[in-house]
Design a protein around this motif. Structure first.
Motif, mmCIF file in Angstrom:
data_model
loop_
_atom_site.group_PDB
_atom_site.id
_atom_site.type_symbol
_atom_site.label_atom_id
_atom_site.label_comp_id
_atom_site.label_asym_id
_atom_site.label_seq_id
_atom_site.Cartn_x
_atom_site.Cartn_y
_atom_site.Cartn_z
ATOM 1 N N THR A 188 -14.320 3.427 17.410
ATOM 2 C CA THR A 188 -13.667 2.870 18.538
ATOM 3 C C THR A 188 -12.421 2.957 18.457
ATOM 4 O O THR A 188 -11.628 3.189 17.352
ATOM 5 N N SER A 189 -11.542 2.574 19.542
ATOM 6 C CA SER A 189 -10.215 2.496 19.496
ATOM 7 C C SER A 189 -9.735 0.947 19.439
ATOM 8 O O SER A 189 -10.700 0.066 19.692
ATOM 9 N N GLU A 190 -8.731 0.591 19.350
ATOM 10 C CA GLU A 190 -8.145 -0.947 18.950
ATOM 11 C C GLU A 190 -8.524 -1.465 20.596
ATOM 12 O O GLU A 190 -8.528 -2.539 20.462
ATOM 13 N N GLY A 191 -8.214 -0.514 21.395
ATOM 14 C CA GLY A 191 -8.238 -1.287 22.872
ATOM 15 C C GLY A 191 -9.995 -1.497 23.243
ATOM 16 O O GLY A 191 -10.169 -2.561 23.830
ATOM 17 N N GLU A 192 -10.509 -0.512 22.874
ATOM 18 C CA GLU A 192 -11.972 -0.827 23.058
ATOM 19 C C GLU A 192 -12.611 -2.183 22.409
ATOM 20 O O GLU A 192 -13.376 -2.750 22.811
ATOM 21 N N SER A 202 -10.804 -4.595 21.281
ATOM 22 C CA SER A 202 -10.170 -5.805 22.266
ATOM 23 C C SER A 202 -11.070 -6.079 23.414
ATOM 24 O O SER A 202 -11.587 -7.315 23.684
ATOM 25 N N ARG A 203 -11.444 -5.020 24.040
ATOM 26 C CA ARG A 203 -12.284 -5.238 25.312
ATOM 27 C C ARG A 203 -13.644 -5.566 25.087
ATOM 28 O O ARG A 203 -14.190 -6.453 26.010
ATOM 29 N N TYR A 204 -14.092 -4.767 24.358
ATOM 30 C CA TYR A 204 -15.774 -5.029 24.104
ATOM 31 C C TYR A 204 -16.200 -5.815 22.980
ATOM 32 O O TYR A 204 -17.285 -5.836 22.424
#
Length: 410
Positions: free
Chosen positions: A252-256, A258-260
């Protein structure tokens, strides 16, 4: 002084009469006097079901040969391998029933108490003794009258047989009492939860602060031994769950994240599953590291002053909520699905936080009692198993039986 605990290993056939039943044939359906007979479908482990009994013709001589009387033991002759030898004491009127050749009848001689023989046979079923001598043809295993008759039986004095029967009966009574108590508590738990449907209802939307939001989709290639733990539809069965272990990991990415990502207090709801499992839910409790959730489920975050996550979880496991999800589900091949609108419109008890907390405390008290009883029942089962294993091997002396009786008697 005579040693009452001495065990003599004697072939079953020398301790009583071993007989196969009458074979069912087209002729037997028409000839002779039509009499009720017992078959495999009637004989379970420890009891006989008389609710579905068939008839066939028996001559006077056959009736004498194949009749049953109290104290006879019937064993499954043809069965699946794990059930071959399943047995029960006949407790019906003398001469009222005969038996088919799918059963073996053991009629104990004077030396053997029928209840004691049944204890041994039940033990032989549980420990695989019958399976070890059975001959398997296609999907059916056959005990064989001759093979059964040749098994070495632990013969004891009447005095010790009776003592063993008394001990196991006492243990059986205690076991039944615990099972009845467990069933009663489960009924109370179920009744209390289902009773919530009688309260004034609102919609789940009234307590949701954020969501429902679909989770993260990742292709199979993104899963590996490292990465971020991900909650999938098979990570929980509905109700309380442990999301700190046995989760697959995904890149996963940091953004993913954070979102999920999920956090304690989030409610996760399956949006795609079989028709019986769609809507399956759990509350996130403890996490050891950042964790995400997959696309086949939705995440809801609640207004902390309107609903307790554990109460929402409990309600979503109720019959009323499950019925609602099944009614709203859209079917496609072998799967069913619900959407955001369905979740928001889910009926929900319109009660305040304190009333929710009080209800959860009551349910928790019931669950604690259930846990204690189930633990006691498991220990009791091990105790009973230990004794019956001693009976099978002949290693139980009278003093040992007395000590078991002390433990087993309330």
């Amino acid at each position: 002084m005579r040693d009452d605990s001495a065990v003599r290993w004697i072939p079953v056939g020398e301790l009583g009469d071993v007989r196969m039943g009458k074979q069912l044939s087209p002729a037997s359906r028409m000839s002779g006097k039509q009499l009720p007979y017992l078959r495999v479908a009637n004989v379970y482990d420890g009891y006989i079901d008389y609710s579905d009994v068939k008839t066939m013709g028996f001559t006077s001589a056959e009736r004498e040969t194949y009749n049953l009387r109290p104290g006879d033991i019937l064993l499954n002759e043809g069965q699946s391998l794990e059930l071959v030898g399943r047995s029960a004491l006949y407790d019906g009127p003398e001469g009222a029933y005969c038996f088919q050749n799918t059963l073996v009848r053991f009629r104990p001689g004077e030396e053997i108490v029928p209840e004691y023989a049944q204890i041994i046979f039940s033990n032989w079923l549980a420990t695989g003794v019958f399976a070890s001598i059975a001959k398997k043809t296609t999907s059916i295993a056959h005990l064989g009258g001759d093979r059964f008759a040749a098994l070495l039986f632990p013969a004891r004095t009447h005095r010790e047989q009776q003592r063993i029967i008394e001990v196991l009966n006492a243990m059986g009574d205690a076991e039944r009492s615990m099972k009845q108590s467990i069933k009663k508590l489960q009924d109370i738990h179920y009744g209390a939860t289902e009773g919530l449907a009688g309260a004034k209802l609102t919609c789940l939307a009234s307590v949701i602060a954020s969501g429902p939001q679909n989770g993260l989709y990742k292709p199979a290639s993104a899963y590996s031994a490292i990465g971020t733990p991900i909650v999938r539809i098979n990570s929980f069965s509905g109700g309380p769950s442990d999301l700190t272990r046995n989760l697959l990991r995904v890149e996963t990415s940091e953004g993913e994240v954070s979102r999920y990502g999920v956090r304690p207090g989030d409610v996760l709801i399956n949006r795609v599953n079989s028709i019986d499992l769609v809507g399956k839910s759990t509350t996130v409790r403890t996490l050891l590291e950042p964790t995400v959730f997959e696309s086949n489920m939705m995440r809801c975050r609640l207004h902390e002053d309107r609903a307790l996550p554990e109460f929402v979880e409990l309600w979503l496991s109720s019959t009323a909520a499950k019925r609602y999800f099944r009614q709203r589900a859209k079917s496609a091949v072998s799967q069913a699905s619900i959407n955001r609108t369905d979740v928001l419109a889910t009926p929900f008890p319109n009660i305040g936080i304190e009333e929710q907390r009080s209800f959860l405390n009551s349910i928790s008290a019931i669950d604690n009692q259930l846990s204690t009883l189930k633990e006691s029942l498991a220990k009791h089962g091990l105790l009973k198993k230990g004794l019956t294993e001693r009976l099978l091997t002949g290693r139980s002396d009278q003093s040992g039986v007395n000590s078991w009786a002390t433990i087993a008697t309330p």
